[in-house]
Enzyme design. Structure first.
Site, mmCIF file in Angstrom:
data_model
loop_
_atom_site.group_PDB
_atom_site.id
_atom_site.type_symbol
_atom_site.label_atom_id
_atom_site.label_comp_id
_atom_site.label_asym_id
_atom_site.label_seq_id
_atom_site.Cartn_x
_atom_site.Cartn_y
_atom_site.Cartn_z
ATOM 1 N N ASN A 9 107.891 81.105 -3.300
ATOM 2 C CA ASN A 9 107.553 81.406 -1.900
ATOM 3 C C ASN A 9 108.137 82.780 -1.577
ATOM 4 O OD1 ASN A 9 107.246 81.557 0.856
ATOM 5 N ND2 ASN A 9 108.622 79.843 1.329
ATOM 6 N N TRP A 10 107.256 83.750 -1.464
ATOM 7 C CA TRP A 10 107.723 85.127 -1.217
ATOM 8 C C TRP A 10 108.125 85.353 0.245
ATOM 9 C CZ3 TRP A 10 105.028 89.692 -4.237
ATOM 10 C CH2 TRP A 10 105.253 89.518 -5.609
ATOM 11 N N LYS A 11 107.809 84.385 1.103
ATOM 12 C CA LYS A 11 108.123 84.525 2.535
ATOM 13 C C LYS A 11 107.590 85.878 3.046
ATOM 14 C CE LYS A 11 111.925 81.354 1.862
ATOM 15 N NZ LYS A 11 113.239 80.845 2.286
ATOM 16 N N HIS A 93 107.149 74.441 6.348
ATOM 17 C CA HIS A 93 108.419 75.023 5.882
ATOM 18 C C HIS A 93 109.420 75.032 7.035
ATOM 19 C CE1 HIS A 93 111.356 77.865 4.357
ATOM 20 N NE2 HIS A 93 110.866 77.604 3.155
ATOM 21 N N GLU A 163 113.604 70.502 0.876
ATOM 22 C CA GLU A 163 114.395 71.727 1.033
ATOM 23 C C GLU A 163 115.439 71.526 2.129
ATOM 24 O OE1 GLU A 163 111.989 75.339 -0.509
ATOM 25 O OE2 GLU A 163 111.515 75.051 1.594
ATOM 26 N N GLY A 169 118.435 79.998 1.132
ATOM 27 C CA GLY A 169 118.916 81.374 1.254
ATOM 28 C C GLY A 169 120.422 81.504 1.380
ATOM 29 N N SER A 208 117.997 77.672 -2.759
ATOM 30 C CA SER A 208 118.942 78.377 -3.641
ATOM 31 C C SER A 208 118.796 77.985 -5.109
ATOM 32 C CB SER A 208 120.382 78.170 -3.164
ATOM 33 O OG SER A 208 120.562 78.775 -1.878
ATOM 34 N N GLY A 229 112.568 80.511 -3.338
ATOM 35 C CA GLY A 229 112.424 81.641 -2.432
ATOM 36 C C GLY A 229 112.885 82.923 -3.103
ATOM 37 N N GLY A 230 114.103 83.341 -2.782
ATOM 38 C CA GLY A 230 114.613 84.638 -3.225
ATOM 39 C C GLY A 230 114.435 84.923 -4.707
HETATM 40 P P1 13P Z 1 115.714 80.275 -1.425
HETATM 41 O O1 13P Z 1 115.332 79.951 -2.838
HETATM 42 O O2 13P Z 1 115.748 81.748 -1.146
HETATM 43 O O3 13P Z 1 116.949 79.535 -1.006
HETATM 44 O O4 13P Z 1 114.530 79.727 -0.480
HETATM 45 C C1 13P Z 1 114.070 78.424 -0.653
HETATM 46 C C2 13P Z 1 112.852 78.260 0.153
HETATM 47 O O5 13P Z 1 112.892 78.223 1.366
HETATM 48 C C3 13P Z 1 111.574 78.159 -0.558
HETATM 49 O O6 13P Z 1 110.553 77.749 0.292
#
Ligand code: 13P
Length: 249
Positions: A9-11, A93, A163, A169, A208, A229-230
């Site tokens: 998920n690149w957000k 989300h 999640e 994050g 994370s 995410g990250g």
């Molecule tokens: P992180 O991996 O950056 O913690 O984000 C998780 C997330 O929200 C994926 O949708």
């Protein structure tokens, strides 16, 4: 058998220049057995579809409107995501739930719209830190699951992502026992709600996930992959997570 899924998920990250990361991921994971999915911002879906054509890497949106079209300035429909090359869409989300006040009811209507457009809906849920501290985790996630699943949900068109809000994050993750406990509860709830279909729905962990903790998380029962995410923004990190998922299955 539930096919394992590594979803990125690149957000709200990613410009045209970042398509190179997606290309590198495709190249470095070309022999992967698990499904690989990138959910870039909507602006990158069509160019990423072109960049990844033939690679087997799947594309998803990060949200969709609950109707197919209409006077909704700034929104994107599931059919538009599909038209741009997406096969999946994330709905519910926690950042949508908190930034935009989305409720379980709204998430269920978005998931239904995704299904109507032929997309796989990745429905997200998870407790806040305060809810965990109060011992409400299982009640919260079971309630979110029951409220966010549309009648159209099946093993083919739906994925659930657990999640925990406080793990997103932050670099913090639940213990392995805590993840296993929630995933077992979600599997039980899915089977109660959907019978046999509930046994086939994939359960992702998100929050994370990094190359350093992925293998331990993927070894847990009822963990069918991750929503990342990250670490999905860097091809090398995401490729390492894909590799850990392949090694664990
Ligand atoms: P992180 O991996 O950056 O913690 O984000 C998780 C997330 O929200 C994926 O949708």
């Amino acid at each position: 058998m539930r096919r394992r899924l590594a979803a990125g998920n690149w957000k709200m990250h990613g410009l045209s220049a970042d398509l190179d990361e997606a290309r590198a991921l495709a190249r470095d994971t070309a022999t992967a057995r698990c499904e690989r999915l990138i959910c870039p911002p909507a602006t990158l879906l069509a160019p990423m579809a072109a960049a990844l054509a033939g690679s087997g890497v799947l594309l998803g949106g990060q949200d969709c409107h609950h109707t197919a079209s209409g006077a909704h300035t700034g929104d994107v429909s599931a059919a538009m995501l599909a038209d741009a090359g997406a096969s999946h869409v994330i709905v519910g989300h926690s950042e949508r739930r908190s930034d935009h006040g989305e409720t379980d009811d709204q998430v269920a209507t978005k998931a239904a719209a995704a299904h109507a457009a032929g997309l796989v809906a990745i429905i997200c849920l998870g407790e806040t830190e305060a809810e965990r501290d109060r011992g409400q985790t299982l009640a919260v996630v079971s309630g979110q699951l029951a409220g966010s699943l549309p009648d159209s949900a099946s093993a083919v068109n739906t994925v659930i992502a657990y999640e925990p809000v406080w793990a997103i994050g932050t670099g913090r993750t639940p213990t392995e026992a805590q993840i296993a406990e929630v995933h077992a509860a979600l599997r039980g709830a899915l089977q109660r709600l959907l019978g046999g279909e509930g046994a086939g729905i994939r359960l992702l962990y998100g929050g994370s996930v990094k190359p350093g903790n992925a293998a331990a998380i993927f070894a847990l029962p009822e963990v069918d992959g991750a929503l990342v995410g990250g670490a999905s923004l860097k091809a090398a990190d995401f490729a390492a997570i894909v590799s850990a998922l392949d090694s664990s299955g």
